[in-house]
Design an enzyme around this catalytic site. Sequence first.
Site, PDB file in Angstrom:
ATOM      1  N   ARG A  76       0.825  -1.207   0.000  1.00  0.00           N
ATOM      2  CA  ARG A  76       0.000   0.000   0.000  1.00  0.00           C
ATOM      3  C   ARG A  76       0.861   1.261   0.000  1.00  0.00           C
ATOM      4  NH1 ARG A  76      -2.704  -3.782   3.076  1.00  0.00           N
ATOM      5  NH2 ARG A  76      -4.882  -4.091   2.470  1.00  0.00           N
ATOM      6  N   HIS A 101      -0.856  -2.478  -4.535  1.00  0.00           N
ATOM      7  CA  HIS A 101      -0.325  -3.478  -5.476  1.00  0.00           C
ATOM      8  C   HIS A 101      -0.286  -2.991  -6.931  1.00  0.00           C
ATOM      9  CE1 HIS A 101       0.100  -6.240  -2.279  1.00  0.00           C
ATOM     10  NE2 HIS A 101      -1.072  -6.838  -2.323  1.00  0.00           N
ATOM     11  N   HIS A 175       2.267 -13.107  -5.048  1.00  0.00           N
ATOM     12  CA  HIS A 175       1.192 -13.067  -4.046  1.00  0.00           C
ATOM     13  C   HIS A 175       0.486 -14.423  -3.922  1.00  0.00           C
ATOM     14  CE1 HIS A 175      -2.106 -11.247  -1.720  1.00  0.00           C
ATOM     15  NE2 HIS A 175      -1.358 -10.148  -1.644  1.00  0.00           N
ATOM     16  N   SER A 176       1.253 -15.504  -3.911  1.00  0.00           N
ATOM     17  CA  SER A 176       0.651 -16.827  -3.713  1.00  0.00           C
ATOM     18  C   SER A 176       0.190 -17.008  -2.267  1.00  0.00           C
ATOM     19  CB  SER A 176       1.648 -17.931  -4.060  1.00  0.00           C
ATOM     20  OG  SER A 176       1.856 -17.999  -5.443  1.00  0.00           O
ATOM     21  N   TYR A 177      -0.971 -17.628  -2.125  1.00  0.00           N
ATOM     22  CA  TYR A 177      -1.509 -17.996  -0.814  1.00  0.00           C
ATOM     23  C   TYR A 177      -1.193 -19.470  -0.582  1.00  0.00           C
ATOM     24  CZ  TYR A 177      -4.680 -13.867  -0.971  1.00  0.00           C
ATOM     25  OH  TYR A 177      -5.225 -12.602  -1.030  1.00  0.00           O
ATOM     26  N   ASP A 248      -1.026  -8.828   8.643  1.00  0.00           N
ATOM     27  CA  ASP A 248      -0.903  -8.185   7.337  1.00  0.00           C
ATOM     28  C   ASP A 248       0.247  -7.181   7.447  1.00  0.00           C
ATOM     29  OD1 ASP A 248      -1.317  -7.433   4.732  1.00  0.00           O
ATOM     30  OD2 ASP A 248      -3.299  -6.567   5.024  1.00  0.00           O
ATOM     31  N   GLU A 309       5.045 -12.278   1.162  1.00  0.00           N
ATOM     32  CA  GLU A 309       5.328 -11.326   0.085  1.00  0.00           C
ATOM     33  C   GLU A 309       6.695 -10.680   0.323  1.00  0.00           C
ATOM     34  OE1 GLU A 309       1.768  -8.733  -0.322  1.00  0.00           O
ATOM     35  OE2 GLU A 309       0.821 -10.242   0.969  1.00  0.00           O
TER      36      GLU A 309
END
Length: 344
Positions: A76, A101, A175-177, A248, A309
Amino acid sequence: MNIETIKLQNGWKQFDLRNDNGMIISLLNYGGIITRIIAPDRDGNAENVVLGFKNVQDYKTDPNFFGALIGRVAGRIQGAAFELDGTVYELEANDGVNHLHGGSHGFHKVIWETESFQEEDSIGVRLSHSSKDGEGGYPGNIELSVTYRLTNANELILEYEATTDKTTPLTLTNHSYFNLSGNLKDTIHQHQVRIDSHQFLELDEHLIPAGTILEAEQTPFDFRRGRILDDGISSGNEQNTIAGAGYDHYFLFDHSHTETVVVKEMTSGRVLAIETDQPGMVMYTANNLQSGMELAEALSKKHLGVCFETQSSPASLHHERFPNVILHPDETYKQRTVFRFTTE
């Protein structure tokens, strides 16, 4: 080892990378999106360990950035603006009043040029893109290449390289979860995580770093000896609550260990070790993941995945002492992150 290329609609392509151990990485030229990672558990059962859609076309409207390449700036940017060399640059406010992003037309929406390759001990895809001066509000013509490489040591290696003709902010990530339970059998509450970090950035109520570096010791943010993610999700700690019950936050790496992050899921025995030359990372525990989307193996819900990330900090555009995101014309942006999958 082999690579299969599948042509999809709209000029999209899917690349399936398969090593000699049966590990598979699937990715798209659209957004550089990793759609699945098939990795074995301790009994040799190969299952998917990342979140991805059942219908590939759902990536067009995905608000979660599943598996995507993120840029120009990951994270951000406060107030959707920054000042550089006396000039104020206005960006898209796509996250409340802030910029997230790279904006709604960031690198996660690009159809990248691709070239697959096979070497003695690895296979992969090299993605490239030219981002024009003024694109997304950012200065400078950027030349980018990102390489996804799968080895027979069950490593996924991401190598980023970029140059610019004007001074500009740039920090890229994937940005893989991740969910090591396999095929989304469980949430990530019981994932055990170790992070080589004793400091993290304080967030305000808009999830923007407030300018303060906090000490992790004696808080749910101290992962140096390992802890389960539920410690923070359920903690009631003010910083965990601000993030929506979880994490986060940007963690500043100590770089005192080769493996910067180690993640374990005890039921499956899967272990994910991350090595990176980045100065830190945002760990995001899918606190805002909406329910009911049709993923490959299950419906989406909160805390179904965790993102690591690896990147510099966009908060450095407004606060000193944070890892810098500025790239100059006489420099080459070069970063590398390795995801290594084993079992125990």
